[in-house]
Design a protein around this motif. Structure first.
Motif, PDB file in Angstrom:
ATOM      1  N   MET A  54       0.831  -1.204   0.000  1.00  0.00           N
ATOM      2  CA  MET A  54       0.000   0.000   0.000  1.00  0.00           C
ATOM      3  C   MET A  54       0.868   1.257   0.000  1.00  0.00           C
ATOM      4  O   MET A  54       1.936   1.294   0.618  1.00  0.00           O
ATOM      5  N   ASP A  90       0.326   3.866   1.563  1.00  0.00           N
ATOM      6  CA  ASP A  90       0.421   4.525   2.861  1.00  0.00           C
ATOM      7  C   ASP A  90       1.638   4.035   3.642  1.00  0.00           C
ATOM      8  O   ASP A  90       1.903   4.495   4.749  1.00  0.00           O
ATOM      9  N   ARG A 149       6.049   3.418  -1.013  1.00  0.00           N
ATOM     10  CA  ARG A 149       5.935   4.626  -1.827  1.00  0.00           C
ATOM     11  C   ARG A 149       7.284   5.088  -2.365  1.00  0.00           C
ATOM     12  O   ARG A 149       7.371   5.548  -3.515  1.00  0.00           O
ATOM     13  N   SER A 191      -2.186  -3.119  -4.772  1.00  0.00           N
ATOM     14  CA  SER A 191      -2.467  -2.550  -3.449  1.00  0.00           C
ATOM     15  C   SER A 191      -2.984  -3.639  -2.516  1.00  0.00           C
ATOM     16  O   SER A 191      -4.189  -3.799  -2.316  1.00  0.00           O
ATOM     17  N   SER A 246      -2.762  -5.053   1.350  1.00  0.00           N
ATOM     18  CA  SER A 246      -2.415  -4.594   2.692  1.00  0.00           C
ATOM     19  C   SER A 246      -1.904  -5.741   3.553  1.00  0.00           C
ATOM     20  O   SER A 246      -2.472  -6.845   3.534  1.00  0.00           O
ATOM     21  N   GLU A 297      -2.108   6.892   0.091  1.00  0.00           N
ATOM     22  CA  GLU A 297      -3.490   6.409   0.200  1.00  0.00           C
ATOM     23  C   GLU A 297      -3.980   6.481   1.639  1.00  0.00           C
ATOM     24  O   GLU A 297      -3.225   6.202   2.541  1.00  0.00           O
TER      25      GLU A 297
END
Length: 206
Positions: free
Chosen positions: A6, A8, A13, A30, A32, A206
């Motif tokens: 993800m 986040d 990232r 994506s 988690s 996100e």
């Protein structure tokens, strides 16, 4: 190529942004580590994000190891880590403190959000906050020496810029108010400039 995890996660990232800057196409999935634990375990039994899957199926984990591999896939002039020893040492210094800030932010989030309030350990949380502030204090001093509008390791965006900017945005997102932007004007400005770039816009938190 696939990148699993993800956005986040600052570790996921930074890989996604770096791949965009390097011009390496990939599929982002994506998944988690919390909400999709069983699904993630089918991909990688250690359930660690990011997980990178190369075209031949080889898996790499740990964002720094993934980025080390990806940097060598492109031409030397496009790489995000400087080749000269002194410049590379500076880059590693900046990346190290930015990753420390990410790690301390994650630990604070876990302590505050995953542990029941009556079981939270105030001295431990205070220590984490002190360590987080120390990481950003160190980075702010480095950024402040460069002046407005400069990148951290030369005249173009490189891995230290990506990692520092991703770390700062993550902390502001995950524990809003814990690190006051006014105390770190250099970092706030660097983050704002980086977040406006297409590679960052294309990998939104996100």
């Amino acid at each position: 190529m696939q990148l699993i995890g993800m956005m986040d996660s600052p570790f996921v990232r930074r890989v996604a942004v770096s791949m965009a800057v390097l011009g390496i196409a990939f599929e982002h999935r994506s998944v988690s580590v919390f909400r999709h634990f069983d699904e993630f375990r089918q991909i990688n039994p250690t359930v660690k994000a990011p997980t990178f899957i190369d075209d031949d199926g080889t898996q790499l984990i740990d964002s720094t190891l993934i980025l080390d591999y990806l940097d060598l896939r492109v031409a030397p002039e496009s790489r995000l880590m400087p080749p000269a020893l002194a410049e590379r040492r500076r880059a590693l210094h900046l990346i190290g403190f930015a990753l420390a800030a990410c790690e301390k932010t994650v630990q604070i989030v876990y302590e505050q959000n995953l542990r029941p309030q009556e079981k939270q350990h105030a001295p431990w949380l205070e220590r984490l906050q002190t360590q987080l502030a120390a990481a950003y204090d160190t980075l702010e001093r480095d950024v402040a020496m460069l002046g407005t509008g400069a990148w951290l390791c030369g005249d173009r965006l490189m891995q230290p810029d990506i990692t520092v900017a991703v770390a700062w945005r993550f902390t502001q997102y995950a524990i809003a108010g814990a690190v006051e932007p006014g105390r770190y004007p250099g970092l706030a400005a660097l983050s704002q400039r980086a977040e406006a770039l297409p590679a960052f816009v294309g990998a939104p938190l996100e």
